[in-house]
Structure formats: C-alpha cells, structure tokens
Design a protein around this motif. Structure first.
Motif, PDB file in Angstrom:
ATOM      1  N   PHE A 271    -145.963 -38.887 -29.018  1.00  0.00           N
ATOM      2  CA  PHE A 271    -145.275 -37.820 -28.307  1.00  0.00           C
ATOM      3  C   PHE A 271    -146.247 -36.663 -28.154  1.00  0.00           C
ATOM      4  N   GLY A 272    -146.789 -36.475 -26.949  1.00  0.00           N
ATOM      5  CA  GLY A 272    -147.780 -35.431 -26.728  1.00  0.00           C
ATOM      6  C   GLY A 272    -147.174 -34.097 -26.353  1.00  0.00           C
ATOM      7  N   SER A 273    -148.033 -33.159 -25.977  1.00  0.00           N
ATOM      8  CA  SER A 273    -147.581 -31.809 -25.633  1.00  0.00           C
ATOM      9  C   SER A 273    -146.665 -31.810 -24.404  1.00  0.00           C
ATOM     10  N   GLU A 274    -146.923 -32.708 -23.465  1.00  0.00           N
ATOM     11  CA  GLU A 274    -146.079 -32.769 -22.275  1.00  0.00           C
ATOM     12  C   GLU A 274    -144.660 -33.212 -22.641  1.00  0.00           C
ATOM     13  N   GLU A 275    -144.571 -34.213 -23.513  1.00  0.00           N
ATOM     14  CA  GLU A 275    -143.251 -34.696 -23.931  1.00  0.00           C
ATOM     15  C   GLU A 275    -142.524 -33.622 -24.749  1.00  0.00           C
ATOM     16  N   GLN A 276    -143.257 -32.921 -25.606  1.00  0.00           N
ATOM     17  CA  GLN A 276    -142.640 -31.849 -26.394  1.00  0.00           C
ATOM     18  C   GLN A 276    -142.110 -30.748 -25.480  1.00  0.00           C
ATOM     19  N   ALA A 277    -142.835 -30.476 -24.397  1.00  0.00           N
ATOM     20  CA  ALA A 277    -142.399 -29.453 -23.445  1.00  0.00           C
ATOM     21  C   ALA A 277    -141.108 -29.872 -22.745  1.00  0.00           C
ATOM     22  N   VAL A 278    -140.989 -31.161 -22.457  1.00  0.00           N
ATOM     23  CA  VAL A 278    -139.765 -31.669 -21.826  1.00  0.00           C
ATOM     24  C   VAL A 278    -138.581 -31.476 -22.766  1.00  0.00           C
ATOM     25  N   ILE A 279    -138.757 -31.828 -24.043  1.00  0.00           N
ATOM     26  CA  ILE A 279    -137.690 -31.650 -25.025  1.00  0.00           C
ATOM     27  C   ILE A 279    -137.289 -30.184 -25.123  1.00  0.00           C
ATOM     28  N   ALA A 280    -138.285 -29.301 -25.150  1.00  0.00           N
ATOM     29  CA  ALA A 280    -137.995 -27.865 -25.233  1.00  0.00           C
ATOM     30  C   ALA A 280    -137.164 -27.397 -24.038  1.00  0.00           C
ATOM     31  N   LYS A 281    -137.495 -27.881 -22.850  1.00  0.00           N
ATOM     32  CA  LYS A 281    -136.736 -27.518 -21.651  1.00  0.00           C
ATOM     33  C   LYS A 281    -135.317 -28.088 -21.712  1.00  0.00           C
ATOM     34  N   ALA A 282    -135.180 -29.308 -22.235  1.00  0.00           N
ATOM     35  CA  ALA A 282    -133.849 -29.914 -22.346  1.00  0.00           C
ATOM     36  C   ALA A 282    -132.982 -29.131 -23.320  1.00  0.00           C
TER      37      ALA A 282
END
Length: 292
Positions: A271-282
């Motif tokens: 789970f990279g920074s891009e995936e973490q950013a998606v979770i944060a937005k969700a």
C-alpha cells in the motif's frame, strides 16, 4: 493464502473466518450453506476460526461441521469466555466445559476474555482465580494460548496489554477507526511487546461496504484501482506488519472467494502513498456525509 506467525511461531492465515454471521435460513443457521463455506475456506488455506459462547448457535455449528467434515486437525479454534456471566470459580469451569462440548473438541488453540474492557474487570477475575485456572488449562493442553478481545479507548487498552502476559489480543480496527478504539497506537503498543493482534470489524460490520456514501465510492472509483470497497479496507489492514489476522464474517461463497483472493494478493508494504491518499479522501468523504 498467506500466513503470519503467532507469538510462538505457529502459522495463522492472514484471513480468519469470523463465525458471528453465519448464513441464516428461517431464523437459524443455515447448516448446509455454512458447511460449504467452511469447507471451501479450509481448502483454500484459512485455518483460524473465531467464535464465542454468546454467538447464538455458532460454537455448536462450527464444532459439528469441523468434526463431521474431518477438518478439526486442519484448523485452529478461537472462542471466548463470557466473563460477565461468571460469578464463581465453579462457574468458570462449567462454562468452559460447555464450550468444549459445543465445539466437539477437548481443547481450543486460542481462548479470549470476551470484551475485557477495563482493569477493574480483570482484577475481579483475578480474585476468582483466573490466573491459576489459565495456568492449569495451558499445562493440560486444553487451552493453547490466552488473550482478550477489546472495545474501548486506547489508554485503557494499553493498560490491559501491560496487566498480564497475554499471548494475543483482538481489537476493532479499520481505516475509519484508525485513531479510535484501541487504534493504531494500541496496535503498535501490543505489537511492540510481541503480542499478535487479531482484527475484528475490519469493515465496521459491513458498514464500510453497504452504507458507504456515494461520495466515498466515487473516490475509490476514480483511483484507477479495480478494487471493491471491501478490498480497499482489507488491503489497508494487511499492508500493516503489526496485523496478524483479519477476521471476516463471511456468509456467502462469493465473499469467501473474494476475500481469499485479496488475502493471497496483499503483502506488507504493498500500500503506497497513492493508496494511502485514496483512503484519506474516502475517510474525509465519509465523515462529511454520514457517521457509519
């Protein structure tokens, strides 16, 4: 299936079968459907099954299926003591014997104090002789490892972790509860002491799927990943090395297969920074719309 190690080096499937929500038929556990799903899960490598005394019909259903299908030796059973019902040392032993009978077995690999949420409760159990009782059961092999499940705040969780030489623990943890309940700090506190952590409610009882706001679904859709909301939640957990097993209350063949596929694909650090950013937005979209 991928595996992670318990405190003593035993392999546990990263996906555990939560037995609270077996499929129902006419108000009772659908034994035919449950049998098929358990058999499928075991065949695909799931070896950790979590039940409890107060899960209506669950212990008995699990025990009968494992015995009749010849699967008992291929799995590890975790069940729980309803300590809130215990008033005496005799009651403690009687309750445990009833659980073994329901489960069609003479031992359980993992045994938890169910919903142990404060030090006062643990002190009450100590006065009933719980520590000596645990020692005897572990010495006899009737209990393999001892732990507790928890619902409450981070500070008390850490105190309970420090109060006894636990073999494992179980907490509610998901991307929406990252900083509530035991939370990430509690997870890391237990892991730092070498205590494996089992995760319950990884999708908030399905609410992070069924009640997910459209805005959050759109965040996942725009990510470019062909993952369902459930896969996002599970992958977020399995990315963390401190997580040992993630329980899923699977109640359909399709759910079993999807979760097994996800468990087989997801590794620590995937789970990279891009995936973490998606979770944060969700999470932001969920909190802005509705409390789930």
């Amino acid at each position: 299936m991928q595996y992670r190690l318990d405190k003593y080096g035993n392999e546990l499937s990263v996906l555990g079968f939560g037995c609270l929500r077996f499929p129902q038929k006419n108000g009772k556990i659908d034994m035919e459907a449950t049998r098929a799903q358990i058999r499928l899960a075991v065949e695909q490598g799931v070896n950790y099954f979590d039940t409890a005394y107060v899960y209506s019909g669950s212990e008995a259903a699990l025990g009968e299926i494992l015995e009749s299908e010849g699967l008992r030796q291929r799995v590890k059973i975790a069940t729980k003591l309803p300590h809130y019902l215990i008033k005496s040392p005799q009651g403690l032993e009687k309750m445990f014997r009833e659980e073994l009978k329901r489960l069609w077995t003479d031992h359980v690999e993992y045994y938890l104090m169910h919903m142990l949420c404060d030090l006062d409760t643990w002190e009450r159990l100590k006065k009933l002789g719980i520590e000596d009782w645990i020692a005897r059961k572990k010495a006899s092999g009737e209990i393999g490892q001892i732990g507790f499940s928890y619902h409450g705040g981070t500070d008390m969780f850490c105190k309970l972790v420090d109060a006894y030489d636990w073999d494992f623990c179980q907490i509610q943890y998901n991307y929406l509860d990252e900083h509530s309940q035991a939370g990430r700090r509690g997870l890391h506190h237990a892991a730092a002491k070498g205590i494996p952590v089992i995760i319950m409610e990884p999708l908030r009882g399905g609410k992070l799927v069924d009640l997910l706001p459209a805005e959050a679904r759109e965040v996942f859709r725009q990510s470019g990943k062909d993952w369902t909301p459930a896969q996002w939640g599970l992958r977020w957990l399995w990315d963390q090395k401190e997580v040992t097993v993630v329980l899923s209350g699977m109640n359909s063949r399709e759910m079993v297969l999807e979760n097994i596929r996800t468990a087989s694909e997801t590794a620590v650090g995937s789970f990279g920074s891009e995936e973490q950013a998606v979770i944060a937005k969700a999470v932001e979209a969920i909190n802005a719309k509705v409390k789930v």
